[in-house]
Each structure stands twice: as structure tokens, then as C-alpha cells.
Design a protein around this motif. Structure first.
Motif, short mmCIF file in Angstrom:
data_model
loop_
_atom_site.label_atom_id
_atom_site.label_comp_id
_atom_site.label_asym_id
_atom_site.label_seq_id
_atom_site.Cartn_x
_atom_site.Cartn_y
_atom_site.Cartn_z
N MET A 1 0.02 -1.53 -15.91
CA MET A 1 -0.22 -1.39 -14.48
C MET A 1 1.08 -1.30 -13.69
O MET A 1 1.15 -0.62 -12.69
N THR A 2 2.12 -1.97 -14.16
CA THR A 2 3.38 -1.97 -13.41
C THR A 2 4.00 -0.58 -13.33
O THR A 2 4.60 -0.24 -12.32
N GLU A 3 3.84 0.23 -14.39
CA GLU A 3 4.38 1.59 -14.35
C GLU A 3 3.62 2.44 -13.32
O GLU A 3 4.24 3.18 -12.55
N VAL A 4 2.31 2.31 -13.31
CA VAL A 4 1.49 3.05 -12.33
C VAL A 4 1.84 2.60 -10.91
O VAL A 4 2.00 3.42 -10.00
N LEU A 5 2.00 1.31 -10.73
CA LEU A 5 2.36 0.75 -9.43
C LEU A 5 3.73 1.25 -8.99
O LEU A 5 3.93 1.61 -7.82
N GLN A 6 4.67 1.29 -9.92
CA GLN A 6 6.02 1.80 -9.61
C GLN A 6 5.97 3.28 -9.24
O GLN A 6 6.64 3.71 -8.30
N ASN A 7 5.15 4.05 -9.97
CA ASN A 7 5.00 5.47 -9.66
C ASN A 7 4.40 5.66 -8.27
O ASN A 7 4.82 6.55 -7.52
N LEU A 8 3.41 4.86 -7.92
CA LEU A 8 2.80 4.93 -6.59
C LEU A 8 3.83 4.57 -5.53
O LEU A 8 3.95 5.26 -4.51
N ASN A 9 4.59 3.53 -5.76
CA ASN A 9 5.62 3.11 -4.81
C ASN A 9 6.67 4.21 -4.62
O ASN A 9 7.06 4.52 -3.49
N ASP A 10 7.10 4.82 -5.71
CA ASP A 10 8.06 5.93 -5.63
C ASP A 10 7.48 7.11 -4.85
O ASP A 10 8.17 7.73 -4.03
N ASN A 11 6.22 7.40 -5.11
CA ASN A 11 5.55 8.50 -4.42
C ASN A 11 5.50 8.23 -2.91
O ASN A 11 5.79 9.12 -2.10
N LEU A 12 5.17 7.01 -2.55
CA LEU A 12 5.08 6.66 -1.14
C LEU A 12 6.45 6.71 -0.47
O LEU A 12 6.56 7.12 0.70
N LYS A 13 7.49 6.32 -1.18
CA LYS A 13 8.85 6.41 -0.64
C LYS A 13 9.23 7.87 -0.40
O LYS A 13 9.88 8.19 0.60
N LYS A 14 8.84 8.75 -1.33
CA LYS A 14 9.09 10.19 -1.14
C LYS A 14 8.34 10.70 0.08
O LYS A 14 8.86 11.52 0.84
N GLU A 67 -6.11 6.44 -8.13
CA GLU A 67 -7.31 6.44 -8.97
C GLU A 67 -7.14 5.46 -10.14
O GLU A 67 -8.05 4.69 -10.44
N GLN A 68 -5.98 5.48 -10.75
CA GLN A 68 -5.72 4.56 -11.86
C GLN A 68 -5.73 3.11 -11.39
O GLN A 68 -6.29 2.23 -12.04
N ILE A 69 -5.13 2.86 -10.24
CA ILE A 69 -5.12 1.50 -9.70
C ILE A 69 -6.53 1.10 -9.27
O ILE A 69 -6.96 -0.04 -9.49
N GLY A 70 -7.25 2.03 -8.68
CA GLY A 70 -8.63 1.77 -8.25
C GLY A 70 -9.53 1.40 -9.41
O GLY A 70 -10.40 0.53 -9.29
N GLN A 71 -9.34 2.05 -10.56
CA GLN A 71 -10.14 1.71 -11.75
C GLN A 71 -9.87 0.28 -12.18
O GLN A 71 -10.78 -0.45 -12.55
N ALA A 72 -8.61 -0.12 -12.10
CA ALA A 72 -8.26 -1.50 -12.47
C ALA A 72 -8.86 -2.52 -11.50
O ALA A 72 -9.23 -3.62 -11.88
N LEU A 73 -8.96 -2.10 -10.21
CA LEU A 73 -9.52 -3.00 -9.19
C LEU A 73 -11.03 -2.84 -9.02
O LEU A 73 -11.65 -3.59 -8.27
N GLY A 74 -11.60 -1.84 -9.70
CA GLY A 74 -13.03 -1.59 -9.58
C GLY A 74 -13.42 -0.91 -8.28
O GLY A 74 -14.52 -1.12 -7.77
N LYS A 75 -12.53 -0.06 -7.72
CA LYS A 75 -12.80 0.65 -6.47
C LYS A 75 -12.47 2.13 -6.63
O LYS A 75 -11.63 2.51 -7.43
N LYS A 76 -13.14 2.94 -5.80
CA LYS A 76 -12.83 4.36 -5.76
C LYS A 76 -11.49 4.55 -5.04
O LYS A 76 -11.19 3.81 -4.10
N PRO A 77 -10.70 5.54 -5.44
CA PRO A 77 -9.39 5.73 -4.80
C PRO A 77 -9.50 6.03 -3.31
O PRO A 77 -8.65 5.62 -2.53
N GLU A 78 -10.55 6.74 -2.89
CA GLU A 78 -10.69 7.06 -1.47
C GLU A 78 -11.10 5.85 -0.64
O GLU A 78 -10.98 5.86 0.58
N ASP A 79 -11.57 4.79 -1.31
CA ASP A 79 -11.93 3.56 -0.60
C ASP A 79 -10.77 2.57 -0.50
O ASP A 79 -10.86 1.57 0.21
N LEU A 80 -9.69 2.85 -1.21
CA LEU A 80 -8.51 1.96 -1.17
C LEU A 80 -7.60 2.35 -0.01
O LEU A 80 -7.25 3.51 0.15
N THR A 81 -7.24 1.37 0.77
CA THR A 81 -6.25 1.63 1.82
C THR A 81 -4.90 1.08 1.35
O THR A 81 -4.85 0.21 0.48
#
Length: 160
Positions: A1-14, A67-81
Motif C-alpha cells: 500500500m505504501t508504494e501506491v500511496l507514494q505514487n498517489l502523493n507524487d501524482n498530486l504534487k505534479k 482505485e487501488q486505495i479504494g479497494q483496500a478501504l472498501g470504497k469506489k474511487p469516485e466516492d473517495l475525497t
């Protein structure tokens, strides 16, 4: 999960950097609108289009990470803020605040630019109306035909 989280963080910084560039272009466009510099408006609009295409690419990438994080949290990606994700993962808090700030600024300047463009269009409509001496806008009543006796001859007849 940490790699996916890091990728999301990098994406948001971009995205923060990209929206910052778009913000500076919107500011440049605002100056061009105020100066009525059509060439500069065209240039800035072209630059803006290129950056918006890049933003679309980053957004699609962000959705895949969400989407990957949402699966881990049990939520759809469009429902995650982002605020919700930042609650679960505090590492995202800083980038969330930066993104909110730049998007808020972008929204403000975009609204001002929209108002400037609307005012410019009103001036153009008024000027054309004066040049053609039209009593009414021919586009107000589509499909309605004037009687032959009521037609006025104008310098420019721009009816379609």
C-alpha cells in the motif's frame, strides 16, 4: 500500500505544479484581456489547452491509484475525497492543502476572466448592432420570419 500511496502523493504534487502553471497562464491571459491583446489571448489559450491535456492525463493516473486505495478501504474511487484520504493517510495532508489553495486561486481568476470575456462580447454585440442599425437581435427568435414590408436595409446584414 505504501508504494501506491507514494505514487498517489507524487501524482498530486505534479498536479499542484501543473495547476500552478495554469494559474500563471490565466493571470497572463487576464492582463491580455484587459489590454485587449488578441494575439496574447490566442497564445495563452493555446498554452492552456496543452496543460489541460496534461492535467487530464494526470487525473486518469490519479484515478487508477485511487482505485487501488479504494479497494483496500472498501470504497469506489469516485466516492473517495482527498480530505477523506488525508484523514486515513496523513502523508497526503500537505499536498491536499496545496491543491486546495491552487485550485481555489485558479477558480477565482477563471471566474474573473469569464466576466471579462462576457463584457467584451457585450461590447462586440453592441458595436455590431450599432453598425447594422438593427432594432432587435436576429437570433432572438429563431425560425420566425419577418414580413417583406418590415425588412430594413442595413449596412451589414448578418442574418443567417
Amino acid at each position: 500500500m505504501t508504494e501506491v500511496l507514494q505514487n498517489l502523493n507524487d501524482n498530486l504534487k505534479k498536479q499542484v505544479l501543473l495547476y500552478g502553471k495554469i494559474l500563471s497562464i490565466e493571470e497572463r491571459k487576464q492582463k491580455a484581456l484587459l489590454a485587449n491583446n488578441l494575439q496574447e489571448i490566442e497564445v495563452t489559450t493555446g498554452l492552456e489547452e496543452q496543460l489541460l491535456l496534461e492535467a487530464g492525463h494526470l487525473e486518469r493516473e490519479r484515478l487508477s491509484w485511487a482505485e487501488q486505495i479504494g479497494q483496500a478501504l472498501g470504497k469506489k474511487p469516485e466516492d473517495l475525497t482527498l480530505a477523506e484520504l488525508a484523514e486515513h493517510f496523513p502523508v497526503l495532508q500537505e499536498v491536499r492543502l496545496e491543491l486546495e489553495q491552487v485550485v481555489g486561486s485558479l477558480k477565482e481568476i477563471h471566474e474573473l476572466n469569464t466576466q471579462l470575456l462576457q463584457q467584451a462580447m457585450k461590447i462586440v454585440d453592441f458595436t455590431l448592432g450599432m453598425m447594422t442599425h438593427q432594432d432587435k437581435n436576429t437570433y432572438t427568435h429563431p425560425g420566425r420570419k419577418e414580413k417583406d414590408g418590415n425588412k430594413a436595409v442595413h449596412l451589414l446584414d448578418w442574418r443567417v
